[in-house]
Write a protein that holds these residues in place. Structure first.
Motif, PDB file in Angstrom:
ATOM      1  N   TYR A   1       0.829  -1.217   0.000  1.00  0.00           N
ATOM      2  CA  TYR A   1       0.000   0.000   0.000  1.00  0.00           C
ATOM      3  C   TYR A   1       0.859   1.261   0.000  1.00  0.00           C
TER       4      TYR A   1
ATOM      5  N   PHE B   1      -6.210   4.686   7.089  1.00  0.00           N
ATOM      6  CA  PHE B   1      -5.443   3.653   6.403  1.00  0.00           C
ATOM      7  C   PHE B   1      -5.946   2.262   6.797  1.00  0.00           C
TER       8      PHE B   1
ATOM      9  N   GLU C   1      -1.038   4.397  -1.171  1.00  0.00           N
ATOM     10  CA  GLU C   1      -2.003   4.945  -0.209  1.00  0.00           C
ATOM     11  C   GLU C   1      -1.274   5.673   0.922  1.00  0.00           C
TER      12      GLU C   1
ATOM     13  N   ARG D   1       0.023   9.038  -0.228  1.00  0.00           N
ATOM     14  CA  ARG D   1      -1.041  10.032  -0.384  1.00  0.00           C
ATOM     15  C   ARG D   1      -1.523  10.541   0.971  1.00  0.00           C
TER      16      ARG D   1
ATOM     17  N   ILE E   1      -8.860   5.133  -0.297  1.00  0.00           N
ATOM     18  CA  ILE E   1      -8.081   4.262   0.588  1.00  0.00           C
ATOM     19  C   ILE E   1      -8.882   2.967   0.786  1.00  0.00           C
TER      20      ILE E   1
END
Ligand SMILES: Nc1ncnc2c1ncn2[C@@H]1O[C@H](COP(=O)(O)OP(=O)(O)OP(=O)(O)O)[C@@H](O)[C@H]1O
Ligand SMILES: [Mg+2]
Length: 368
Positions: free
Chosen positions: A21, A51, A24, A27, A60
């Protein structure tokens, strides 16, 4: 069947959460900017939660299924001077949650100590490279850091898996470290004698309630942890969504173009849910199996059924494939479980409407 493309041959079987991830996480980190957060953390507590639980509007993906307030308490505990202890039945995603939290907070979920009867202090703190030790003495280069040492030095979360399987004296290695946040290295010279933990360091331990009692934790160590119990997923619908999502992901990664049809996901999850809780959706009491019918187990049954259907059949996943893998996973503990499962089939599965349930029932009958 096509052979696997060259590009997938060198892939890692199970990448760490921070690699899987990475996008993610980056970001979330840019959205956080320099918003306040506990010292040494990569993300703000709010982003850590997004998250772990997912945030559809921000792209997400959902990961752990559980209550927001439980998660908030876990994150808060990690920002204090106590460690976090996740306890619960096997297969309730304690390890997975600790991985996600470590990835979100430290960007690294790989500092793991695996607790067992044979875990030594060396495997927790540090050991020595003997060639260097002989050549130059107990220098920094000769020291081989173990996960706890690295977590303290780098200001990261350390994961201690199955801590209650370790002997008590090994568990108690953590006592002074958790309270004073310093590790003594008596072999080193003056300024290397103490390793002071950097900000961001903390410990997430996990323990399985079925194992507890093997080595009860000392009261002193218990005081240094906040305990959180991770319950099995209570809501059938949420569990179905998770099992659908996870089996699709696992089959996709295995290069198997089979999906679990929604009516079979429902059948699989309902069976697990009912046998775990000891009652059917319409309130009939059941005898629970001694094997833990966990969500993690339901995911593996769905995954194995997909593989079975692909390699040995036409690729169309049928109830009998689920039954085959269910039989493999449901009878680990006691021979009585076989009778209990048969009772469930004869009294519950048999009465259910729909082709899938009927085929499921027939599949067990054909097993004899
Ligand atoms: N609440 C949940 N949210 C997300 N995934 C879950 C949940 N419960 C079970 N799972 C599934 O279980 C898998 C993780 O199980 P994990 O190994 O983390 O369990 P565990 O509680 O550590 O078990 P054990 O006590 O045997 O070590 C996940 O990959 C997921 O497929
Ligand atoms: Mg675990």
């Amino acid at each position: 069947m096509t052979s696997q493309p060259e590009s997938t041959r060198n892939e890692i079987q199970r990448p760490a959460a921070e690699a899987l991830y990475a996008d993610e996480l980056s970001r979330l980190a840019s959205a956080d900017g320099d918003a306040p957060r506990p010292e040494g953390w990569r993300l703000t507590p709010r982003s850590v939660l997004d998250f772990v639980l997912g945030h559809a509007a921000n792209g997400i993906s959902p990961k752990f299924v559980g209550s927001r307030s439980l998660l908030e308490r876990c994150v808060v505990a990690l920002a204090t001077s106590r460690g976090l202890m996740l306890i619960g039945e096997p297969g309730t995603a304690k390890s997975y949650l600790s991985e996600l939290l470590a990835a979100a907070i430290s960007g690294d979920s790989t500092l793991i100590i695996q607790g067992s009867a044979g875990t030594t202090e060396d495997a927790i703190k540090y050991s020595w490279n003997y060639a260097l030790l002989l050549a130059e003495g107990p220098t920094e280069q000769a020291l081989v850091p173990a996960p706890l040492y690295r977590g303290m030095r780098e200001g990261k979360i350390v994961r201690f898996e199955e801590i209650t399987r370790c002997p008590l004296e090994i568990q108690d290695t953590l006592l002074s470290i958790l309270s004073d946040r310093v590790m003594a290295i008596p072999e080193r010279e003056d300024n290397g004698r103490n390793l002071f933990a950097r900000v961001g360091f903390n410990i997430i331990a996990t323990a399985n309630t079925r194992d507890r009692g093997v080595n009860e934790m000392s009261a002193a160590l218990k005081r240094r942890f906040n305990f959180e119990t991770i319950p099995p997923i209570a809501d059938l619908q949420h569990e179905m969504e998770l099992v659908q999502r996870e089996t699709t992901r696992l089959l996709g990664r295995a290069g198997v173009p089979v999906t679990l049809p929604p009516e079979l996901t429902e059948l699989l999850v309902t069976t697990f849910h009912e046998l775990r809780s000891g009652k059917t959706a319409d309130g009939k009491a059941l005898e629970t199996l001694s094997t833990v019918m966990s969500t993690a187990e339901a995911v593996s049954v769905g995954f194995a059924a997909g593989i079975h259907a692909y390699y040995y059949d036409s690729g169309k996943l049928a109830p009998r494939h689920l039954l085959q893998s269910l039989l493999g996973s449901a009878f680990k503990e006691s021979p009585d479980d076989r009778d209990k499962l048969r009772h469930y089939f004869n009294h519950v599965v048999k009465e259910r409407r729909g082709a899938a349930w009927r085929a499921f029932y027939e599949a067990l009958r054909n097993e004899g």
